[in-house]
Design an enzyme around this catalytic site. Structure first.
Site, PDB file in Angstrom:
ATOM      1  NE  ARG A  21      -7.093   3.142  -2.129  1.00 18.88           N
ATOM      2  CZ  ARG A  21      -7.630   4.142  -1.477  1.00 18.88           C
ATOM      3  NH1 ARG A  21      -8.151   3.958  -0.304  1.00 18.88           N
ATOM      4  NH2 ARG A  21      -7.665   5.341  -1.986  1.00 18.88           N
ATOM      5  CG  ASP A  68     -11.189   2.116   5.385  1.00 16.92           C
ATOM      6  OD1 ASP A  68     -10.108   2.591   5.763  1.00 16.92           O
ATOM      7  OD2 ASP A  68     -11.686   2.343   4.265  1.00 16.92           O
ATOM      8  NE  ARG A 127      -3.489   2.757   0.673  1.00 16.26           N
ATOM      9  CZ  ARG A 127      -4.569   3.016   1.402  1.00 16.26           C
ATOM     10  NH1 ARG A 127      -5.133   2.064   2.105  1.00 16.26           N
ATOM     11  NH2 ARG A 127      -5.088   4.222   1.417  1.00 16.26           N
ATOM     12  CG  ASP A 178      -8.779   1.451   1.846  1.00 15.88           C
ATOM     13  OD1 ASP A 178      -8.101   1.807   2.830  1.00 15.88           O
ATOM     14  OD2 ASP A 178      -9.823   2.029   1.498  1.00 15.88           O
TER      15      ASP A 178
END
Length: 162
Positions: free
Chosen positions: A93, A98, A84, A96
Site C-alpha cells: 500500500r 491506523d 491507497r 496505511d
C-alpha cells in the site's frame, strides 16, 4: 475536548518515506487538529504476503477536537489522496493510517476499535509508540513497557537519520 491520539503510519509503495511525510503534512491541514510529535521511522517486514517490499513505519501524536469517526474519515481520505487501494488484506500500500489510541477512550465500533486490536503484537507499532510515550498506560489498563517486553524487536530496524 482535546484528545491525544496516536496514529500509526505505514507505507511500502511509491517512495514510502515521501508517503509518510506527505501524510504528516496532511495532518497539519486537518481541522481542529495539531500534529504534536512524530516517532523515528522504522523499516519492517510485511505481514501477510511476503512477496512485497518492506514497510516504513512510524507513529504520530495528534491533539484533536474531532470525534473518533470524523478523524477516521479524515485519515481514510488522506490514504485515498495518496493512492491507497484496498484490494488485498495486508497487501502492499502507498499509505496505511491506523488510529491506535484516542485519548482515554475504549471504542468497539464496527469501523473502529480502540485501542487498535492488533497493536500489542506488532513491533512496528509498539516501538515507535514507545519512542513518543515510553511509560504510556493504555485506556484498558495495559502498560506499554509490558507490551514491549512481550513483543520482541524482530523483523524491524530503526532507519538511520529518521
Amino acid at each position: 475536548m482535546i484528545q491525544r491520539v496516536y496514529v500509526a503510519l505505514g507505507s511500502n509503495l511509491a517512495e514510502p518515506r515521501e508517503q509518510i511525510q506527505a501524510a504528516l503534512d496532511a495532518f497539519e491541514r486537518l481541522p481542529e487538529t495539531r500534529l504534536v510529535a512524530v516517532s523515528p521511522l522504522y523499516i519492517s517486514d510485511p505481514l501477510g504476503p511476503a512477496d512485497q517490499p518492506r514497510f516504513v513505519n512510524g507513529v504520530a501524536a495528534l491533539d484533536t477536537n474531532l470525534a473518533p469517526l470524523d478523524l477516521l474519515d479524515a485519515l481514510q481520505a488522506i490514504e485515498l489522496e495518496q493512492g491507497r487501494v484496498r484490494d488485498l488484506r495486508w497487501g502492499p500500500r502507498t499509505l496505511d493510517l491506523d488510529i491506535l489510541l484516542f485519548g482515554e477512550q475504549l471504542l468497539d465500533l464496527p469501523r473502529l476499535k480502540v485501542p487498535h486490536y492488533h497493536m500489542q503484537a506488532r513491533a512496528f507499532v509498539l516501538y515507535p509508540l514507545a519512542d513518543l510515550a515510553p511509560d504510556l498506560r493504555l485506556p484498558d489498563g495495559r502498560h506499554l513497557p509490558e507490551l514491549l517486553a512481550a513483543c520482541p524487536f524482530e523483523g524491524i530496524e530503526r532507519l538511520p537519520g529518521a
